[in-house]
Design a protein around this motif. Structure first.
Motif, PDB file in Angstrom:
ATOM      1  N   VAL A  31       0.844  -1.201   0.000  1.00  0.00           N
ATOM      2  CA  VAL A  31       0.000   0.000   0.000  1.00  0.00           C
ATOM      3  C   VAL A  31       0.876   1.247   0.000  1.00  0.00           C
ATOM      4  O   VAL A  31       0.639   2.192  -0.773  1.00  0.00           O
ATOM      5  CB  VAL A  31      -0.942   0.001   1.220  1.00  0.00           C
ATOM      6  CG1 VAL A  31      -1.494   1.397   1.493  1.00  0.00           C
ATOM      7  CG2 VAL A  31      -2.092  -0.984   1.007  1.00  0.00           C
ATOM      8  N   ALA A  32       1.881   1.266   0.848  1.00  0.00           N
ATOM      9  CA  ALA A  32       2.770   2.431   0.926  1.00  0.00           C
ATOM     10  C   ALA A  32       3.507   2.646  -0.385  1.00  0.00           C
ATOM     11  O   ALA A  32       3.663   3.775  -0.847  1.00  0.00           O
ATOM     12  CB  ALA A  32       3.759   2.259   2.075  1.00  0.00           C
ATOM     13  N   ARG A  33       3.966   1.557  -1.006  1.00  0.00           N
ATOM     14  CA  ARG A  33       4.655   1.689  -2.288  1.00  0.00           C
ATOM     15  C   ARG A  33       3.717   2.219  -3.367  1.00  0.00           C
ATOM     16  O   ARG A  33       4.116   3.029  -4.203  1.00  0.00           O
ATOM     17  CB  ARG A  33       5.226   0.336  -2.724  1.00  0.00           C
ATOM     18  CG  ARG A  33       6.418  -0.114  -1.928  1.00  0.00           C
ATOM     19  CD  ARG A  33       7.058  -1.344  -2.526  1.00  0.00           C
ATOM     20  NE  ARG A  33       8.221  -1.756  -1.762  1.00  0.00           N
ATOM     21  CZ  ARG A  33       9.061  -2.716  -2.139  1.00  0.00           C
ATOM     22  NH1 ARG A  33       8.852  -3.363  -3.281  1.00  0.00           N
ATOM     23  NH2 ARG A  33      10.087  -3.041  -1.386  1.00  0.00           N
ATOM     24  N   ARG A  34       2.485   1.745  -3.352  1.00  0.00           N
ATOM     25  CA  ARG A  34       1.514   2.217  -4.340  1.00  0.00           C
ATOM     26  C   ARG A  34       1.254   3.718  -4.153  1.00  0.00           C
ATOM     27  O   ARG A  34       1.168   4.470  -5.127  1.00  0.00           O
ATOM     28  CB  ARG A  34       0.208   1.424  -4.215  1.00  0.00           C
ATOM     29  CG  ARG A  34       0.283   0.011  -4.760  1.00  0.00           C
ATOM     30  CD  ARG A  34      -1.069  -0.689  -4.662  1.00  0.00           C
ATOM     31  NE  ARG A  34      -1.016  -2.030  -5.195  1.00  0.00           N
ATOM     32  CZ  ARG A  34      -1.204  -2.356  -6.473  1.00  0.00           C
ATOM     33  NH1 ARG A  34      -1.452  -1.399  -7.357  1.00  0.00           N
ATOM     34  NH2 ARG A  34      -1.150  -3.602  -6.867  1.00  0.00           N
ATOM     35  N   ILE A  35       1.128   4.133  -2.906  1.00  0.00           N
ATOM     36  CA  ILE A  35       0.897   5.552  -2.644  1.00  0.00           C
ATOM     37  C   ILE A  35       2.090   6.385  -3.099  1.00  0.00           C
ATOM     38  O   ILE A  35       1.932   7.427  -3.750  1.00  0.00           O
ATOM     39  CB  ILE A  35       0.602   5.788  -1.154  1.00  0.00           C
ATOM     40  CG1 ILE A  35      -0.765   5.192  -0.778  1.00  0.00           C
ATOM     41  CG2 ILE A  35       0.645   7.280  -0.814  1.00  0.00           C
ATOM     42  CD1 ILE A  35      -1.102   5.272   0.695  1.00  0.00           C
ATOM     43  N   MET A  36       3.290   5.932  -2.771  1.00  0.00           N
ATOM     44  CA  MET A  36       4.481   6.693  -3.131  1.00  0.00           C
ATOM     45  C   MET A  36       4.655   6.804  -4.645  1.00  0.00           C
ATOM     46  O   MET A  36       5.245   7.760  -5.145  1.00  0.00           O
ATOM     47  CB  MET A  36       5.727   6.048  -2.513  1.00  0.00           C
ATOM     48  CG  MET A  36       5.728   6.040  -0.982  1.00  0.00           C
ATOM     49  SD  MET A  36       5.630   7.696  -0.237  1.00  0.00           S
ATOM     50  CE  MET A  36       7.296   8.286  -0.547  1.00  0.00           C
ATOM     51  N   ALA A  37       4.121   5.809  -5.380  1.00  0.00           N
ATOM     52  CA  ALA A  37       4.230   5.818  -6.843  1.00  0.00           C
ATOM     53  C   ALA A  37       3.031   6.476  -7.513  1.00  0.00           C
ATOM     54  O   ALA A  37       3.004   6.605  -8.740  1.00  0.00           O
ATOM     55  CB  ALA A  37       4.378   4.383  -7.353  1.00  0.00           C
ATOM     56  N   ASP A  38       2.059   6.908  -6.727  1.00  0.00           N
ATOM     57  CA  ASP A  38       0.817   7.458  -7.267  1.00  0.00           C
ATOM     58  C   ASP A  38       1.048   8.868  -7.815  1.00  0.00           C
ATOM     59  O   ASP A  38       1.397   9.778  -7.058  1.00  0.00           O
ATOM     60  CB  ASP A  38      -0.236   7.490  -6.158  1.00  0.00           C
ATOM     61  CG  ASP A  38      -1.560   8.072  -6.616  1.00  0.00           C
ATOM     62  OD1 ASP A  38      -1.783   8.169  -7.840  1.00  0.00           O
ATOM     63  OD2 ASP A  38      -2.375   8.423  -5.749  1.00  0.00           O
ATOM     64  N   PRO A  39       0.850   9.084  -9.124  1.00  0.00           N
ATOM     65  CA  PRO A  39       1.056  10.439  -9.668  1.00  0.00           C
ATOM     66  C   PRO A  39       0.063  11.456  -9.128  1.00  0.00           C
ATOM     67  O   PRO A  39       0.306  12.664  -9.216  1.00  0.00           O
ATOM     68  CB  PRO A  39       0.871  10.237 -11.183  1.00  0.00           C
ATOM     69  CG  PRO A  39       0.040   9.000 -11.312  1.00  0.00           C
ATOM     70  CD  PRO A  39       0.446   8.126 -10.164  1.00  0.00           C
ATOM     71  N   LYS A  40      -1.051  10.989  -8.555  1.00  0.00           N
ATOM     72  CA  LYS A  40      -2.056  11.890  -8.010  1.00  0.00           C
ATOM     73  C   LYS A  40      -1.867  12.137  -6.507  1.00  0.00           C
ATOM     74  O   LYS A  40      -2.680  12.809  -5.881  1.00  0.00           O
ATOM     75  CB  LYS A  40      -3.455  11.333  -8.258  1.00  0.00           C
ATOM     76  CG  LYS A  40      -3.797  11.183  -9.732  1.00  0.00           C
ATOM     77  CD  LYS A  40      -5.198  10.614  -9.908  1.00  0.00           C
ATOM     78  CE  LYS A  40      -5.544  10.460 -11.375  1.00  0.00           C
ATOM     79  NZ  LYS A  40      -6.905   9.873 -11.556  1.00  0.00           N
ATOM     80  N   ARG A  41      -0.782  11.597  -5.964  1.00  0.00           N
ATOM     81  CA  ARG A  41      -0.563  11.712  -4.519  1.00  0.00           C
ATOM     82  C   ARG A  41      -0.380  13.162  -4.097  1.00  0.00           C
ATOM     83  O   ARG A  41       0.309  13.930  -4.770  1.00  0.00           O
ATOM     84  CB  ARG A  41       0.674  10.903  -4.121  1.00  0.00           C
ATOM     85  CG  ARG A  41       1.077  11.024  -2.664  1.00  0.00           C
ATOM     86  CD  ARG A  41       2.146  10.021  -2.304  1.00  0.00           C
ATOM     87  NE  ARG A  41       3.423  10.308  -2.909  1.00  0.00           N
ATOM     88  CZ  ARG A  41       4.429  10.948  -2.308  1.00  0.00           C
ATOM     89  NH1 ARG A  41       4.251  11.392  -1.068  1.00  0.00           N
ATOM     90  NH2 ARG A  41       5.571  11.133  -2.922  1.00  0.00           N
ATOM     91  N   MET A  42      -1.002  13.520  -2.972  1.00  0.00           N
ATOM     92  CA  MET A  42      -0.759  14.829  -2.380  1.00  0.00           C
ATOM     93  C   MET A  42       0.564  14.750  -1.634  1.00  0.00           C
ATOM     94  O   MET A  42       0.673  14.049  -0.625  1.00  0.00           O
ATOM     95  CB  MET A  42      -1.882  15.219  -1.412  1.00  0.00           C
ATOM     96  CG  MET A  42      -1.636  16.563  -0.728  1.00  0.00           C
ATOM     97  SD  MET A  42      -2.830  16.953   0.579  1.00  0.00           S
ATOM     98  CE  MET A  42      -4.249  17.415  -0.415  1.00  0.00           C
ATOM     99  N   VAL A  43       1.548  15.453  -2.127  1.00  0.00           N
ATOM    100  CA  VAL A  43       2.879  15.396  -1.530  1.00  0.00           C
ATOM    101  C   VAL A  43       3.011  16.409  -0.396  1.00  0.00           C
ATOM    102  O   VAL A  43       3.451  16.084   0.705  1.00  0.00           O
ATOM    103  CB  VAL A  43       3.958  15.631  -2.602  1.00  0.00           C
ATOM    104  CG1 VAL A  43       5.352  15.610  -1.960  1.00  0.00           C
ATOM    105  CG2 VAL A  43       3.859  14.588  -3.708  1.00  0.00           C
ATOM    106  N   ALA A  44       2.629  17.635  -0.663  1.00  0.00           N
ATOM    107  CA  ALA A  44       2.739  18.694   0.346  1.00  0.00           C
ATOM    108  C   ALA A  44       1.393  18.897   1.027  1.00  0.00           C
ATOM    109  O   ALA A  44       0.365  19.060   0.367  1.00  0.00           O
ATOM    110  CB  ALA A  44       3.197  19.990  -0.311  1.00  0.00           C
ATOM    111  N   GLY A  45       1.410  18.839   2.349  1.00  0.00           N
ATOM    112  CA  GLY A  45       0.196  19.115   3.103  1.00  0.00           C
ATOM    113  C   GLY A  45      -0.764  17.962   3.241  1.00  0.00           C
ATOM    114  O   GLY A  45      -1.907  18.163   3.668  1.00  0.00           O
ATOM    115  N   ASN A  46      -0.334  16.759   2.905  1.00  0.00           N
ATOM    116  CA  ASN A  46      -1.215  15.603   3.084  1.00  0.00           C
ATOM    117  C   ASN A  46      -1.376  15.333   4.582  1.00  0.00           C
ATOM    118  O   ASN A  46      -0.400  15.072   5.271  1.00  0.00           O
ATOM    119  CB  ASN A  46      -0.633  14.372   2.392  1.00  0.00           C
ATOM    120  CG  ASN A  46      -1.613  13.201   2.340  1.00  0.00           C
ATOM    121  OD1 ASN A  46      -2.430  13.011   3.233  1.00  0.00           O
ATOM    122  ND2 ASN A  46      -1.528  12.416   1.283  1.00  0.00           N
ATOM    123  N   PRO A  47      -2.607  15.374   5.106  1.00  0.00           N
ATOM    124  CA  PRO A  47      -2.785  15.164   6.539  1.00  0.00           C
ATOM    125  C   PRO A  47      -2.402  13.756   6.993  1.00  0.00           C
ATOM    126  O   PRO A  47      -2.173  13.538   8.196  1.00  0.00           O
ATOM    127  CB  PRO A  47      -4.276  15.430   6.761  1.00  0.00           C
ATOM    128  CG  PRO A  47      -4.906  15.206   5.419  1.00  0.00           C
ATOM    129  CD  PRO A  47      -3.884  15.651   4.429  1.00  0.00           C
TER     130      PRO A  47
END
Length: 241
Positions: A157-173
């Protein structure tokens, strides 16, 4: 040893051709539906409503208690003295983690009283008792197969999130939650868990038992889906992100 990220599937753990990867791949939509559930996608996007996450945190605490019991059963089922020592250490680590989990819940506005007095949901009961049942009914491989989707799945799950182009990088709660599973410590633990399944597959006749092991692996993945989904349901959200 971290998984080889140069392989065809950079998300996979364990050895190519090993039992864990074969089970993961054969479980298909059950595994993908777990490791990229709408709950996970909303964690990645930073859009998951707080009530959904709070509900998850409470049930995850209750899950940890039974996870410790299952690890204790693995001491009884352990195939060697070293395996028994390893599982005994894992039990203590999980019990320590319950205290850390309470502190983490407090950061999300959940008091210890709230977390410890809310009852288990049907999804939590179904999942945890099923794991214990598989351990009581089978051998160490049956028990480990029931447990490993949780351990390794969260790392994927963590790897999928880190590879997600739609991931909120800055300010993700939810960045602290993501980082806890994306970190080297957890990723290495997940790799070790996958490699253990590979080894048990060799020593405990995994090839001959593949069909039954796949049924249990897939069931665990579906139960994990239900565990995510209850958070969305509690917040009154549909399954689609």
């Amino acid at each position: 040893m971290p998984a080889d990220l140069t392989t065809a599937d950079p998300l996979a753990f364990g050895a190519e051709g090993g039992l864990f990867r074969r089970l993961r791949d054969a479980s298909g939509a059950d595994w993908t539906g777990y490791t990229w559930h709408p709950f996970v996608q909303q964690l990645s996007a930073g859009t998951l409503p707080l009530p959904a996450f709070q509900h998850y945190l409470i049930q995850d605490y209750l899950f940890l208690i039974h996870f410790a019991r299952a690890k204790a059963l693995a001491v009884v089922k352990g195939e060697s003295l070293q395996a028994m020592r390893d599982k005994a250490a894992a039990v203590l680590a999980i019990l320590d983690e319950t205290l850390l989990h309470l502190k983490y819940c407090a950061e999300w506005g959940l008091s210890e009283t709230q977390v410890t007095q809310i009852p288990e949901t049907l999804e939590t009961v179904s999942y945890t008792r099923w794991v214990l049942d598989r351990g009581l009914a089978g051998d160490i491989l049956d028990l480990e197969i029931a447990l490993v989707p949780c351990t390794v799945g969260y790392a994927e799950v963590a790897r999928r999130i880190m590879a997600d182009p739609k991931r909120m990088v800055a300010g993700n709660p939810y960045q602290s939650w993501i980082e806890s599973y994306a970190g080297e410590g957890y990723q290495s633990m997940a790799e070790a868990a996958a490699r253990r399944i590979d080894a048990l597959g060799v020593s405990h006749g995994g090839e001959a038992r593949f069909a039954s092991l796949l049924r249990d692996f897939s069931m665990a993945a579906r139960l994990e889906q239900g565990f995510w989904q209850q958070g969305l349901d509690a917040a009154g959200l549909a399954k689609t992100p």
